[in-house]
Design a protein around this motif. Sequence first.
Motif, short mmCIF file in Angstrom:
data_model
loop_
_atom_site.label_atom_id
_atom_site.label_comp_id
_atom_site.label_asym_id
_atom_site.label_seq_id
_atom_site.Cartn_x
_atom_site.Cartn_y
_atom_site.Cartn_z
N SER A 148 1.05 -1.16 0.07
CA SER A 148 -0.01 -0.21 0.03
C SER A 148 0.96 1.28 0.10
N SER A 149 2.05 1.19 0.36
CA SER A 149 3.01 2.34 0.56
C SER A 149 3.21 2.71 -0.87
N ALA A 150 4.03 1.67 -1.43
CA ALA A 150 4.34 2.00 -2.97
C ALA A 150 3.18 2.31 -3.90
N ALA A 151 2.31 2.07 -3.41
CA ALA A 151 0.91 2.25 -4.35
C ALA A 151 0.43 3.84 -4.11
N ALA A 152 0.71 4.20 -2.90
CA ALA A 152 0.27 5.58 -2.48
C ALA A 152 1.51 6.65 -3.06
N VAL A 153 2.48 6.07 -3.03
CA VAL A 153 3.54 6.90 -3.72
C VAL A 153 3.43 7.18 -5.20
N ASP A 154 2.82 5.72 -5.99
CA ASP A 154 2.80 6.15 -7.19
C ASP A 154 1.59 6.79 -7.75
N ARG A 155 0.50 6.82 -7.00
CA ARG A 155 -0.69 7.49 -7.01
C ARG A 155 -0.43 9.04 -6.88
N ILE A 156 0.18 9.46 -5.80
CA ILE A 156 0.30 10.81 -5.41
C ILE A 156 1.50 11.46 -6.15
N SER A 157 2.27 10.62 -6.85
CA SER A 157 3.30 11.35 -7.60
C SER A 157 2.87 11.90 -8.93
N LYS A 158 1.65 11.34 -9.34
CA LYS A 158 0.82 11.53 -10.41
C LYS A 158 0.08 12.92 -10.13
N GLN A 159 -0.57 12.95 -9.00
CA GLN A 159 -1.60 13.76 -8.46
C GLN A 159 -0.72 15.42 -7.97
N ALA A 160 0.25 15.16 -7.50
CA ALA A 160 0.97 16.29 -6.96
C ALA A 160 1.15 17.21 -7.96
N ASP A 161 1.39 18.71 -7.83
CA ASP A 161 1.58 19.58 -8.52
C ASP A 161 3.16 19.60 -8.74
N MET A 162 4.00 19.51 -7.85
CA MET A 162 5.25 19.51 -7.74
C MET A 162 5.63 18.23 -6.74
N LEU A 163 7.12 17.75 -7.16
CA LEU A 163 7.65 16.85 -6.51
C LEU A 163 9.04 17.08 -5.93
N ILE A 164 9.27 16.59 -4.81
CA ILE A 164 10.75 16.83 -4.35
C ILE A 164 11.23 15.34 -3.98
N TRP A 165 12.29 15.02 -4.82
CA TRP A 165 12.83 13.52 -4.45
C TRP A 165 14.04 13.85 -3.99
N VAL A 166 14.23 13.11 -2.45
CA VAL A 166 14.94 13.28 -1.52
C VAL A 166 16.00 11.82 -1.80
N LEU A 167 17.35 12.18 -2.14
CA LEU A 167 18.19 11.10 -2.38
C LEU A 167 19.25 11.31 -0.96
N ASP A 168 20.03 10.45 -0.70
CA ASP A 168 21.25 10.33 0.42
C ASP A 168 22.49 9.93 -0.28
N PRO A 169 23.50 10.45 0.36
CA PRO A 169 24.75 10.13 -0.50
C PRO A 169 25.07 8.61 -0.44
N GLN A 170 24.41 7.74 0.09
CA GLN A 170 24.82 6.35 0.11
C GLN A 170 24.07 5.72 -1.41
N LYS A 171 22.78 6.17 -1.61
CA LYS A 171 22.08 5.57 -2.60
C LYS A 171 21.62 6.71 -3.48
N TYR A 172 22.22 7.56 -3.85
CA TYR A 172 21.73 8.46 -4.86
C TYR A 172 21.64 8.16 -6.36
#
Length: 625
Positions: A148-172
Amino acid sequence: MNAVTSDAYLPERLEALAELTRIGRAREGFDPGLLTESEDVLRRSGERLRLSAGHTVVAIAGGTGSGKSTLFNALSGATFSVPGVTRPTTRDVHACVWGMEGAAPLLDWLGVDRRHRYERASVLDAGEAELHGLVLLDLPDHDSVVTSSAAAVDRISKQADMLIWVLDPQKYADAAVHDRYLVPLAGHSGLFTVVLNQTDTLTDSQAEDCLEDLGRLLESEGLDDAWLHSVSARTGSGLDGLRGLLADAIAASSAAAERIAADIDAVGARYAAYDGGPAAAPAAPAALPAPVAAPAPASVIARNGTDGVAIAPAEGTSQALGTSADGASAVAKPPWEMTAEELAELRTERNRPPWEDALPADPAGREPEPEELAANVPPETASVLIGSLADASGLSAVADHRAGVREAQAARFTGWPPARLFRRSGSAPGTASSAAGLAPQSEVDNAVTAFADAAGGRLPEPWPGAVRRAARSRADEVPPGLAEATRLPDPESTAVPGSWRLAAAWQRLLLVIAVAALTGAVAAGVTHGFGGFGGLGGRFWVIGLAAVVVAALLLGWLTSLACRNLADGAAEHERRFAEGALRGRVTTVARNLVLAPAGRELAAYERFRRELAIARGNDQRMADQ
């Protein structure tokens, strides 16, 4: 910001996308996934435009341990989303709203539980007035094992007006986020920000190297327009720049429209595969309505079937829209002021696809005439088809037959009467229609197939198949239609020209003169005896009558020669007349049974191209206004 991709032309672009979807759904061969995506874009866009236009939705997404919840709290100024110590750390969507008024229906649409909605209020708002209208979301971890968490990300990433993707130095450079989320959003790169978090764990040189490497990676993936920032949510380093970026987006009040425009761009780019250039000479474009301001929140898509477009209020929503009974526009009632019944009615109306509200091809419901539809076929291609059907119908044989009948008729009227005695009886041709028969279905099928291949064969799929099916849809009616078209009144029944009657009267007069002179010569010879003539005058009398006989016969023969040319001319005239009349009838059969159905598909193709140009913002009329 380009005027075409802003909200000025957004209604026209959405209407064009709805028409592209309708055209695709009505035909075989369009990618079902593309049509479904178009429907999703139209549904999301309609829902978003009906909700609060005064709020900008910004979603923060990232993987487990990237620090996105810490960044969310740092931007919010409070610990609204508690960072976890176990994985996955974030399971639910959290929202922080700067100015809650009117945001509730929007948060309902985003699926944010009421327990996880927070408002920046009282003293917390001090110094952050520029963020008024921001809806900041903390999304679940995109790499969570919870479905359900991954599904929520998929859905809202299409609904949001803007997106901020946060990456960390180990897994960017993690392929999970790049391949699944960032690369598919290459067309939206101007609407999302990539944040390299936890820079406090690096030295300045290490942070700079990571940022440069991440920039090169994004550029190689077509994401060079994405905003790239380095921050430390724990220490607050770089947060001011990120807040300024959000404030600028809110001040422009265009993030929602730009997101919708980017969605239309992405879908329109996929529709471009079905555009193979003009099928025929392009017609002059119709005038495009002047750009309008932001679309009315509860508008639905309607179309009048021509190049023009219209925005019509959704049926049954006049109360929710604040529209008076006489149709005069009033101030729209905002969603937060609606009753539960009004919201339920609005949601029901919202779930209806826009193309179901489309008007018929003609505002009055008039079916286009075959001539109008056939005009969409290139003239050269249509001419070849008509010629092939004319050959299959035996048009030339019918014309030759009619010419022979007319020539025989002329000969009977204008020929030298004594010569008719030597003409064999029963040699006259039969009826003119006897030369025609039922055109072979195989020849008709071959002609129609060749025509369809010439008319639509160079177009991209699925248009050649659609044109071929349309052209062949009434092919079985063509042979009987051609048989009926080649039936003309027999030339024997037509009026006899006056020149023929005059020639016939002259021939009879010469024959009477010859017979009378011959009778006189015989009588003179009998009167003077068979042994010789009684005198010089008698001999001259007989000789004179004989000369009259010879002259009359000679004139009759010369007249018959001249009348033979008259008969030949009449036959040629009859042939031309028959060919013209029959070709006109064959043209009518071809137009009604083949050209009009194929022309309808070609018109749909040209309409598809016009709508695609509008949807993609490439229409010249947009650039001119």
